[in-house]
Design a protein around this motif. Sequence first.
Motif, mmCIF file in Angstrom:
data_model
loop_
_atom_site.group_PDB
_atom_site.id
_atom_site.type_symbol
_atom_site.label_atom_id
_atom_site.label_comp_id
_atom_site.label_asym_id
_atom_site.label_seq_id
_atom_site.Cartn_x
_atom_site.Cartn_y
_atom_site.Cartn_z
ATOM 1 N N LYS A 45 -27.465 6.138 -48.119
ATOM 2 C CA LYS A 45 -27.203 5.279 -49.058
ATOM 3 C C LYS A 45 -25.748 5.311 -49.674
ATOM 4 C CE LYS A 45 -30.954 2.984 -49.303
ATOM 5 N NZ LYS A 45 -30.921 1.814 -49.032
ATOM 6 N N LYS A 46 -25.046 6.639 -49.494
ATOM 7 C CA LYS A 46 -24.129 7.067 -50.088
ATOM 8 C C LYS A 46 -23.467 8.184 -49.520
ATOM 9 C CE LYS A 46 -21.718 7.839 -54.635
ATOM 10 N NZ LYS A 46 -21.955 7.831 -56.158
ATOM 11 N N VAL A 47 -21.950 8.253 -49.161
ATOM 12 C CA VAL A 47 -21.258 9.345 -48.772
ATOM 13 C C VAL A 47 -20.192 9.800 -49.578
ATOM 14 C CG1 VAL A 47 -20.193 10.466 -46.809
ATOM 15 C CG2 VAL A 47 -22.084 8.909 -46.314
ATOM 16 N N GLU A 48 -19.951 10.804 -50.101
ATOM 17 C CA GLU A 48 -18.956 11.514 -50.921
ATOM 18 C C GLU A 48 -18.187 12.464 -50.256
ATOM 19 O OE1 GLU A 48 -20.644 12.843 -54.521
ATOM 20 O OE2 GLU A 48 -21.072 10.875 -55.267
ATOM 21 N N PHE A 56 -24.171 13.490 -49.530
ATOM 22 C CA PHE A 56 -24.435 12.486 -48.862
ATOM 23 C C PHE A 56 -25.961 12.089 -49.370
ATOM 24 C CE2 PHE A 56 -25.353 15.421 -45.673
ATOM 25 C CZ PHE A 56 -26.224 15.361 -44.988
ATOM 26 N N TYR A 57 -26.257 10.984 -49.739
ATOM 27 C CA TYR A 57 -27.657 10.639 -50.086
ATOM 28 C C TYR A 57 -28.415 9.871 -49.119
ATOM 29 C CZ TYR A 57 -24.979 12.278 -54.209
ATOM 30 O OH TYR A 57 -24.340 13.058 -54.809
ATOM 31 N N VAL A 58 -29.437 10.164 -49.190
ATOM 32 C CA VAL A 58 -30.432 9.570 -48.127
ATOM 33 C C VAL A 58 -31.845 9.107 -48.797
ATOM 34 C CG1 VAL A 58 -31.959 10.093 -45.707
ATOM 35 C CG2 VAL A 58 -29.600 10.950 -46.239
ATOM 36 N N GLU A 59 -32.030 7.908 -48.664
ATOM 37 C CA GLU A 59 -33.518 7.407 -49.078
ATOM 38 C C GLU A 59 -34.398 7.711 -48.213
ATOM 39 O OE1 GLU A 59 -35.002 3.681 -51.827
ATOM 40 O OE2 GLU A 59 -33.470 3.339 -50.159
ATOM 41 N N ARG A 88 -15.284 11.794 -41.798
ATOM 42 C CA ARG A 88 -15.890 10.908 -42.807
ATOM 43 C C ARG A 88 -16.461 9.478 -41.880
ATOM 44 N NH1 ARG A 88 -13.368 9.418 -47.387
ATOM 45 N NH2 ARG A 88 -11.534 11.183 -47.235
ATOM 46 N N GLU A 89 -16.162 9.387 -40.837
ATOM 47 C CA GLU A 89 -16.615 8.405 -40.091
ATOM 48 C C GLU A 89 -18.049 8.666 -39.324
ATOM 49 O OE1 GLU A 89 -13.152 8.721 -39.608
ATOM 50 O OE2 GLU A 89 -12.673 7.513 -41.230
ATOM 51 N N SER A 90 -18.176 9.772 -39.337
ATOM 52 C CA SER A 90 -19.600 10.411 -38.482
ATOM 53 C C SER A 90 -20.643 9.938 -39.174
ATOM 54 C CB SER A 90 -19.419 11.886 -38.413
ATOM 55 O OG SER A 90 -18.270 12.485 -37.733
ATOM 56 N N LEU A 91 -20.803 9.883 -40.625
ATOM 57 C CA LEU A 91 -21.951 9.372 -41.199
ATOM 58 C C LEU A 91 -21.587 8.465 -42.015
ATOM 59 C CD1 LEU A 91 -24.793 10.694 -41.886
ATOM 60 C CD2 LEU A 91 -23.688 12.055 -43.703
ATOM 61 N N LYS A 92 -22.477 7.188 -41.629
ATOM 62 C CA LYS A 92 -21.843 5.894 -42.543
ATOM 63 C C LYS A 92 -23.123 5.531 -43.404
ATOM 64 C CE LYS A 92 -19.403 4.441 -38.596
ATOM 65 N NZ LYS A 92 -19.773 5.259 -37.766
ATOM 66 N N VAL A 93 -23.130 4.714 -44.372
ATOM 67 C CA VAL A 93 -23.795 4.092 -45.141
ATOM 68 C C VAL A 93 -24.701 2.971 -44.299
ATOM 69 C CG1 VAL A 93 -24.557 2.469 -46.969
ATOM 70 C CG2 VAL A 93 -22.723 4.304 -47.395
ATOM 71 N N GLY A 94 -25.921 3.236 -44.265
ATOM 72 C CA GLY A 94 -27.012 2.279 -43.473
ATOM 73 C C GLY A 94 -27.369 3.099 -42.187
ATOM 74 N N ASP A 95 -26.776 4.247 -41.799
ATOM 75 C CA ASP A 95 -27.323 5.100 -40.660
ATOM 76 C C ASP A 95 -28.674 5.621 -41.080
ATOM 77 O OD1 ASP A 95 -24.956 4.768 -39.339
ATOM 78 O OD2 ASP A 95 -24.197 6.737 -39.603
ATOM 79 N N THR A 96 -29.587 5.404 -39.859
ATOM 80 C CA THR A 96 -30.934 6.203 -40.021
ATOM 81 C C THR A 96 -30.813 7.684 -39.433
ATOM 82 O OG1 THR A 96 -31.922 4.115 -40.088
ATOM 83 C CG2 THR A 96 -33.365 6.004 -39.523
ATOM 84 N N VAL A 97 -31.210 8.428 -40.368
ATOM 85 C CA VAL A 97 -31.157 10.014 -40.066
ATOM 86 C C VAL A 97 -32.302 10.739 -40.322
ATOM 87 C CG1 VAL A 97 -28.341 9.887 -40.385
ATOM 88 C CG2 VAL A 97 -29.862 10.362 -42.292
ATOM 89 N N LYS A 98 -32.189 11.843 -39.716
ATOM 90 C CA LYS A 98 -33.145 12.922 -40.138
ATOM 91 C C LYS A 98 -32.427 13.964 -40.640
ATOM 92 C CE LYS A 98 -37.357 15.686 -38.770
ATOM 93 N NZ LYS A 98 -38.201 15.883 -37.517
ATOM 94 N N VAL A 99 -32.556 14.433 -41.731
ATOM 95 C CA VAL A 99 -31.659 15.878 -42.054
ATOM 96 C C VAL A 99 -32.707 16.907 -42.519
ATOM 97 C CG1 VAL A 99 -30.089 16.378 -43.903
ATOM 98 C CG2 VAL A 99 -30.132 13.921 -43.525
#
Length: 135
Positions: A45-48, A56-59, A88-99
């Motif tokens: 949802k967001k990357v700082e 970074f924030y994941v819903e 900073r381009e490695s992780l983008k808003v909208g990516d589906t991830v498992k953290v």
Amino acid sequence: MSRNLIAAVFGIVGLVFVSVPLVAHHSEAAEFDATKPVRVTGVVKKVEWTNPHIWFYVEGKDEVTGQMAVWGFSGGAPNGLRRRGITRESLKVGDTVKVTGIRAKDGSPNAASRGVTFSDGRQVFTAAPETPVSK
């Protein structure tokens, strides 16, 4: 004013300026509990991308507890991540991830990230070097 008083005042002021940066940084072990792992799958949802650590924030839902939330993940310092090829381009808003990570001691939906797996199977290690290992 005497020279001793002036020297003392300058000494105290100098100590204040030196000590402020020391207080600003903290141990990851002070905030996160290595005995409480999290595994969240969801959408970014967001990357700082800022110092001292990226956030970074994941819903999504934590597989360990079942808790749905917007999870905040702390990562390494931007320069340290860049040296490992993570930009900073490695992780983008909208990516589906498992953290994977370790949970905040205060029980909030925050964690120190250990790594990110993208939907295409690509993996990046996002932890800061001082992040404790989960048990």
